[in-house]
Design a protein around this motif. Structure first.
Motif, mmCIF file in Angstrom:
data_model
loop_
_atom_site.group_PDB
_atom_site.id
_atom_site.type_symbol
_atom_site.label_atom_id
_atom_site.label_comp_id
_atom_site.label_asym_id
_atom_site.label_seq_id
_atom_site.Cartn_x
_atom_site.Cartn_y
_atom_site.Cartn_z
ATOM 1 N N SER A 97 -33.547 22.900 15.048
ATOM 2 C CA SER A 97 -33.962 21.599 15.543
ATOM 3 C C SER A 97 -33.577 20.453 14.613
ATOM 4 C CB SER A 97 -35.478 21.579 15.755
ATOM 5 O OG SER A 97 -35.919 20.272 16.053
ATOM 6 N N ASP A 98 -32.554 19.690 15.010
ATOM 7 C CA ASP A 98 -32.172 18.506 14.239
ATOM 8 C C ASP A 98 -33.347 17.542 14.103
ATOM 9 O OD1 ASP A 98 -29.588 19.349 13.848
ATOM 10 O OD2 ASP A 98 -28.656 17.793 15.084
ATOM 11 N N ALA A 99 -34.148 17.452 15.145
ATOM 12 C CA ALA A 99 -35.280 16.528 15.124
ATOM 13 C C ALA A 99 -36.301 16.901 14.055
ATOM 14 C CB ALA A 99 -35.945 16.482 16.495
ATOM 15 N N SER A 100 -36.304 18.155 13.611
ATOM 16 C CA SER A 100 -37.285 18.592 12.620
ATOM 17 C C SER A 100 -36.809 18.385 11.178
ATOM 18 C CB SER A 100 -37.617 20.081 12.834
ATOM 19 O OG SER A 100 -36.563 20.914 12.359
ATOM 20 N N ILE A 101 -35.570 17.968 10.974
ATOM 21 C CA ILE A 101 -35.016 17.844 9.622
ATOM 22 C C ILE A 101 -35.841 16.869 8.792
ATOM 23 C CG2 ILE A 101 -33.054 16.970 8.275
ATOM 24 C CD1 ILE A 101 -31.210 18.140 10.434
ATOM 25 N N ARG A 102 -36.213 17.341 7.602
ATOM 26 C CA ARG A 102 -36.903 16.480 6.639
ATOM 27 C C ARG A 102 -36.469 16.899 5.237
ATOM 28 N NH1 ARG A 102 -43.125 18.728 7.442
ATOM 29 N NH2 ARG A 102 -42.833 20.623 6.236
ATOM 30 N N ASN A 103 -36.756 16.025 4.274
ATOM 31 C CA ASN A 103 -36.349 16.262 2.879
ATOM 32 C C ASN A 103 -34.862 16.568 2.776
ATOM 33 O OD1 ASN A 103 -39.051 15.936 1.993
ATOM 34 N ND2 ASN A 103 -39.480 18.058 2.574
ATOM 35 N N ALA A 104 -34.083 15.770 3.460
ATOM 36 C CA ALA A 104 -32.635 15.987 3.517
ATOM 37 C C ALA A 104 -31.943 15.559 2.230
ATOM 38 C CB ALA A 104 -32.047 15.211 4.693
ATOM 39 N N VAL A 105 -30.957 16.357 1.836
ATOM 40 C CA VAL A 105 -30.057 16.039 0.727
ATOM 41 C C VAL A 105 -28.659 15.980 1.333
ATOM 42 C CG1 VAL A 105 -29.088 16.839 -1.458
ATOM 43 C CG2 VAL A 105 -31.526 17.199 -0.964
ATOM 44 N N PRO A 106 -27.947 14.856 1.165
ATOM 45 C CA PRO A 106 -26.641 14.716 1.812
ATOM 46 C C PRO A 106 -25.541 15.544 1.149
ATOM 47 C CG PRO A 106 -27.102 12.789 0.471
ATOM 48 C CD PRO A 106 -28.337 13.651 0.434
ATOM 49 N N THR A 107 -24.525 15.854 1.946
ATOM 50 C CA THR A 107 -23.314 16.475 1.405
ATOM 51 C C THR A 107 -22.557 15.422 0.592
ATOM 52 O OG1 THR A 107 -22.152 15.938 3.450
ATOM 53 C CG2 THR A 107 -23.011 18.184 3.253
ATOM 54 N N ASP A 108 -21.604 15.876 -0.195
ATOM 55 C CA ASP A 108 -20.826 14.975 -1.043
ATOM 56 C C ASP A 108 -19.492 14.684 -0.358
ATOM 57 O OD1 ASP A 108 -20.137 13.387 -3.181
ATOM 58 O OD2 ASP A 108 -19.776 15.056 -4.557
ATOM 59 N N LEU A 109 -19.464 13.665 0.473
ATOM 60 C CA LEU A 109 -18.268 13.336 1.243
ATOM 61 C C LEU A 109 -17.167 12.619 0.457
ATOM 62 C CD1 LEU A 109 -19.789 12.195 4.653
ATOM 63 C CD2 LEU A 109 -18.740 14.389 4.095
ATOM 64 N N ALA A 128 -27.326 13.275 13.908
ATOM 65 C CA ALA A 128 -26.339 13.323 12.826
ATOM 66 C C ALA A 128 -25.885 11.914 12.462
ATOM 67 C CB ALA A 128 -25.150 14.192 13.228
ATOM 68 N N PHE A 129 -25.725 11.043 13.474
ATOM 69 C CA PHE A 129 -25.316 9.665 13.214
ATOM 70 C C PHE A 129 -26.393 8.919 12.419
ATOM 71 C CE2 PHE A 129 -24.899 5.156 14.376
ATOM 72 C CZ PHE A 129 -23.584 4.935 13.963
ATOM 73 N N ARG A 130 -27.638 9.091 12.819
ATOM 74 C CA ARG A 130 -28.735 8.447 12.101
ATOM 75 C C ARG A 130 -28.758 8.907 10.638
ATOM 76 N NH1 ARG A 130 -33.401 10.341 10.803
ATOM 77 N NH2 ARG A 130 -33.392 12.037 12.318
ATOM 78 N N LEU A 131 -28.572 10.198 10.420
ATOM 79 C CA LEU A 131 -28.552 10.741 9.062
ATOM 80 C C LEU A 131 -27.339 10.221 8.280
ATOM 81 C CD1 LEU A 131 -29.621 14.374 9.957
ATOM 82 C CD2 LEU A 131 -30.999 12.708 8.657
ATOM 83 N N TYR A 132 -26.192 10.079 8.949
ATOM 84 C CA TYR A 132 -25.007 9.513 8.296
ATOM 85 C C TYR A 132 -25.292 8.076 7.857
ATOM 86 C CZ TYR A 132 -20.305 7.788 7.429
ATOM 87 O OH TYR A 132 -19.197 7.214 6.836
ATOM 88 N N GLU A 133 -25.843 7.293 8.758
ATOM 89 C CA GLU A 133 -26.141 5.893 8.443
ATOM 90 C C GLU A 133 -27.110 5.803 7.258
ATOM 91 O OE1 GLU A 133 -25.156 2.754 10.292
ATOM 92 O OE2 GLU A 133 -23.526 4.183 10.576
ATOM 93 N N LYS A 134 -28.081 6.689 7.207
ATOM 94 C CA LYS A 134 -29.098 6.651 6.154
ATOM 95 C C LYS A 134 -28.560 7.138 4.815
ATOM 96 C CE LYS A 134 -33.753 8.294 5.053
ATOM 97 N NZ LYS A 134 -34.956 8.966 5.572
ATOM 98 N N TYR A 135 -27.794 8.241 4.814
ATOM 99 C CA TYR A 135 -27.419 8.895 3.565
ATOM 100 C C TYR A 135 -25.956 8.742 3.150
ATOM 101 C CZ TYR A 135 -31.864 11.386 3.965
ATOM 102 O OH TYR A 135 -33.195 11.702 4.058
ATOM 103 N N GLN A 136 -25.066 8.476 4.094
ATOM 104 C CA GLN A 136 -23.645 8.579 3.774
ATOM 105 C C GLN A 136 -22.856 7.276 3.846
ATOM 106 O OE1 GLN A 136 -22.443 11.183 2.499
ATOM 107 N NE2 GLN A 136 -23.252 13.049 3.381
ATOM 108 N N LYS A 137 -23.199 6.398 4.747
ATOM 109 C CA LYS A 137 -22.367 5.215 5.010
ATOM 110 C C LYS A 137 -22.088 4.403 3.745
ATOM 111 C CE LYS A 137 -22.151 1.115 7.891
ATOM 112 N NZ LYS A 137 -22.876 0.328 8.884
ATOM 113 N N ASP A 138 -23.108 4.138 2.959
ATOM 114 C CA ASP A 138 -22.906 3.363 1.734
ATOM 115 C C ASP A 138 -22.047 4.117 0.719
ATOM 116 O OD1 ASP A 138 -24.363 1.256 2.749
ATOM 117 O OD2 ASP A 138 -26.203 1.790 1.684
#
Length: 173
Positions: A97-109, A128-138
Motif C-alpha cells: 500500500s503506497d498510501a501507508s508509506i511513512r518514515n520514508a527515506v529517499p533514494t539517491d537520484l 509516487a509523484f507526491r513523494l518525489y515532490e517532497k523528497y526529490q525535486k529539490d
C-alpha cells in the motif's frame, strides 16, 4: 494501543529497497515508482505483480511484445534508453500500500542523473509523484511529469487509456 496493524490485519514493516536502479550511460528518460510492491520484492524486479500494466503499456508504446523474463525486461528498458528506479529507498509500509508509506527515506537520484543522459523524469502514479515532490525535486532540480498509475489498484484507467496518457514519454526521443 497502536500495534501498527492496518486494513486487512497487515502490520507495518520497515523495509529497504532490495534491488537497485536499472540504467546505463545512454539512458535518457527516468521512470520512477514509489516503492516495490510485495510481488516486486518477491521477484526482485520492477512491476512484478502480474496484474500491473506497466510492461503492457511500455510494450504498446514501442510496438513490441510484452517482455516476460527479467532479462527481456532489462533489454527492453536499456534498448529504449529508459531507466527505472523508485523515489523511496526505505520506509515503513503495510503490504504493497503506497498510501501507508511513512518514515520514508529517499533514494539517491543525483548520482544516476550525473552518470546518464537523463533529462526527463516521469512518475508512475500520484503517490509516487507526491513523494518525489517532497523528497526529490529539490535534490534533482528536475520537474517531473505525473502519469496515471499502472497499478491494478488504479482500476479507473483502462489499458488503452494508460497507453494514451503514457505516450508522452516517447515525445522528443
Amino acid at each position: 494501543m497502536e500495534d501498527g496493524t492496518g486494513a486487512g490485519g497487515k502490520k507495518y514493516q520497515h523495509l529497504s529497497h532490495e534491488f537497485g536502479p536499472l540504467y546505463d550511460g545512454a539512458s535518457r528518460t527516468l521512470l520512477l515508482g514509489s516503492f516495490p510492491s510485495v510481488k516486486s520484492r518477491d521477484a526482485q524486479f520492477y512491476y512484478g505483480h502480474p496484474q500491473n500494466r506497466f510492461w503492457k503499456v511500455l510494450a504498446a508504446l514501442y510496438g513490441e511484445a510484452v517482455p516476460a523474463s527479467k532479462e527481456e525486461k532489462i533489454r527492453f528498458v536499456l534498448g529504449h534508453h529508459l531507466a527505472l528506479w523508485d523515489v523511496i529507498e526505505s520506509c515503513d509500509i503495510r503490504g504493497s500500500s503506497d498510501a501507508s508509506i511513512r518514515n520514508a527515506v529517499p533514494t539517491d537520484l543525483p548520482p544516476i542523473l550525473a552518470k546518464t543522459e537523463i533529462n526527463r523524469i516521469f512518475i508512475n502514479g500520484k503517490t509516487a509523484f507526491r513523494l518525489y515532490e517532497k523528497y526529490q525535486k529539490d535534490r534533482t532540480g528536475v520537474e517531473a511529469v505525473c502519469l496515471p498509475s499502472t497499478s491494478p489498484a488504479n482500476a479507473a484507467w483502462s489499458l488503452a487509456g494508460l497507453v494514451d496518457a503514457w505516450k508522452i514519454i516517447r515525445y522528443g526521443e
